[in-house]
Design a protein around this motif. Sequence first.
Motif, short mmCIF file in Angstrom:
data_model
loop_
_atom_site.label_atom_id
_atom_site.label_comp_id
_atom_site.label_asym_id
_atom_site.label_seq_id
_atom_site.Cartn_x
_atom_site.Cartn_y
_atom_site.Cartn_z
N HIS A 77 0.85 -1.19 0.00
CA HIS A 77 0.00 0.00 0.00
C HIS A 77 0.88 1.24 0.00
O HIS A 77 1.88 1.30 0.72
N ARG A 78 0.50 2.20 -0.83
CA ARG A 78 1.18 3.50 -0.86
C ARG A 78 0.11 4.57 -1.05
O ARG A 78 -0.59 4.57 -2.06
N ASP A 79 -0.02 5.44 -0.06
CA ASP A 79 -1.11 6.42 -0.06
C ASP A 79 -2.43 5.66 -0.20
O ASP A 79 -2.68 4.71 0.52
N ALA A 80 -3.26 6.04 -1.16
CA ALA A 80 -4.56 5.38 -1.33
C ALA A 80 -4.49 4.20 -2.27
O ALA A 80 -5.51 3.57 -2.55
N TRP A 81 -3.30 3.88 -2.76
CA TRP A 81 -3.17 2.89 -3.84
C TRP A 81 -2.67 1.55 -3.33
O TRP A 81 -1.96 1.46 -2.33
N ALA A 82 -3.04 0.49 -4.07
CA ALA A 82 -2.64 -0.86 -3.71
C ALA A 82 -1.90 -1.51 -4.86
O ALA A 82 -2.16 -1.24 -6.03
N THR A 83 -0.95 -2.37 -4.54
CA THR A 83 -0.25 -3.20 -5.50
C THR A 83 -0.36 -4.64 -5.01
O THR A 83 -0.09 -4.93 -3.84
N LEU A 84 -0.77 -5.54 -5.89
CA LEU A 84 -0.92 -6.96 -5.55
C LEU A 84 0.13 -7.77 -6.29
O LEU A 84 0.33 -7.59 -7.50
N VAL A 85 0.79 -8.65 -5.57
CA VAL A 85 1.72 -9.61 -6.17
C VAL A 85 1.07 -10.98 -6.07
O VAL A 85 0.80 -11.46 -4.96
N LEU A 86 0.78 -11.58 -7.21
CA LEU A 86 0.08 -12.85 -7.26
C LEU A 86 0.94 -13.89 -7.96
O LEU A 86 1.79 -13.56 -8.79
#
Length: 288
Positions: A276-285
């Motif tokens: 998570h960074r600020d309001a954003w999400a990154t998913l590693v799948l």
Amino acid sequence: MSQDAVQIIARGPRTEAETAAAAIDADPMLEGATYSILEEDEDHDIWRIDAFPTTSEEADGLVAVLANYPKLKTMVEKLADADWLAMALSGLPPVRAGRFFVYGAHDRGKAPPNTVNLRIEAGAAFGTGHHGTTVGCLVAYNDLIKSKRFPRVLDVGAGTGVLAIAAARTGSKTAVGTDIDAPSVRISRENAKLNKAGARFVHASGLGHQLVRQDAPYDLVFANILAPPLVALSQDIKLALKPGGFAILSGLLRTQERRVLAAYLSKGFRLYRRLHRDAWATLVLRRA
């Protein structure tokens, strides 16, 4: 609304801003809209949405969506008749994300000697490295390559090409980027030359282009796009990956994370990590 270039600014509480941003993403008429959301004043819980419409219809649509959120104070400002994008970018500082150092022409000479230095010129393309989604992708990739190698990498929605270029500069023999926007493809190719990176870029919609399919299956797929196309492309991304391959997904708000994750879990992916960074999400799948 006139055809003059405008910037739409909305300020308000985080919950209201994130909900409004999700509404922009969900509106099919605003699928290509360019905007950012960030925290402006932590002490007073003030978040800010900045949108840069390219047509009067898009501007009217953004204003209409934001009007549904009364806690947001929205204003429309006319931009001066100048290369405002270049002027804005000239004031952006370089970005460090793990081993990667992303900078523009105005910061030449500031690159450290012990990092992977990526000179990225944005032009009209997305992905200077400053946005929380791009940083999230670079940090996630940086951590993966500490113990793994990815000979074949695909970047869906490449924008400036920064992610494919980062892969090519760290050992990926094949790094392919795609984008539906022709100017972005041109800019990404120029950036690849600037960085002496063996990444190639294809003007394509989706993953069905012959120049994309010929190198499949990939070891890793980046997709830093919007939440709705991330969901729509879940099966195509699965098929583009080899079993055990990784997908790094971003371009989604934290409020959209559950929806996107559910789409990929239903296709047999497993959650490896989330950032998570600020309001954003990154998913590693990882494809099972």
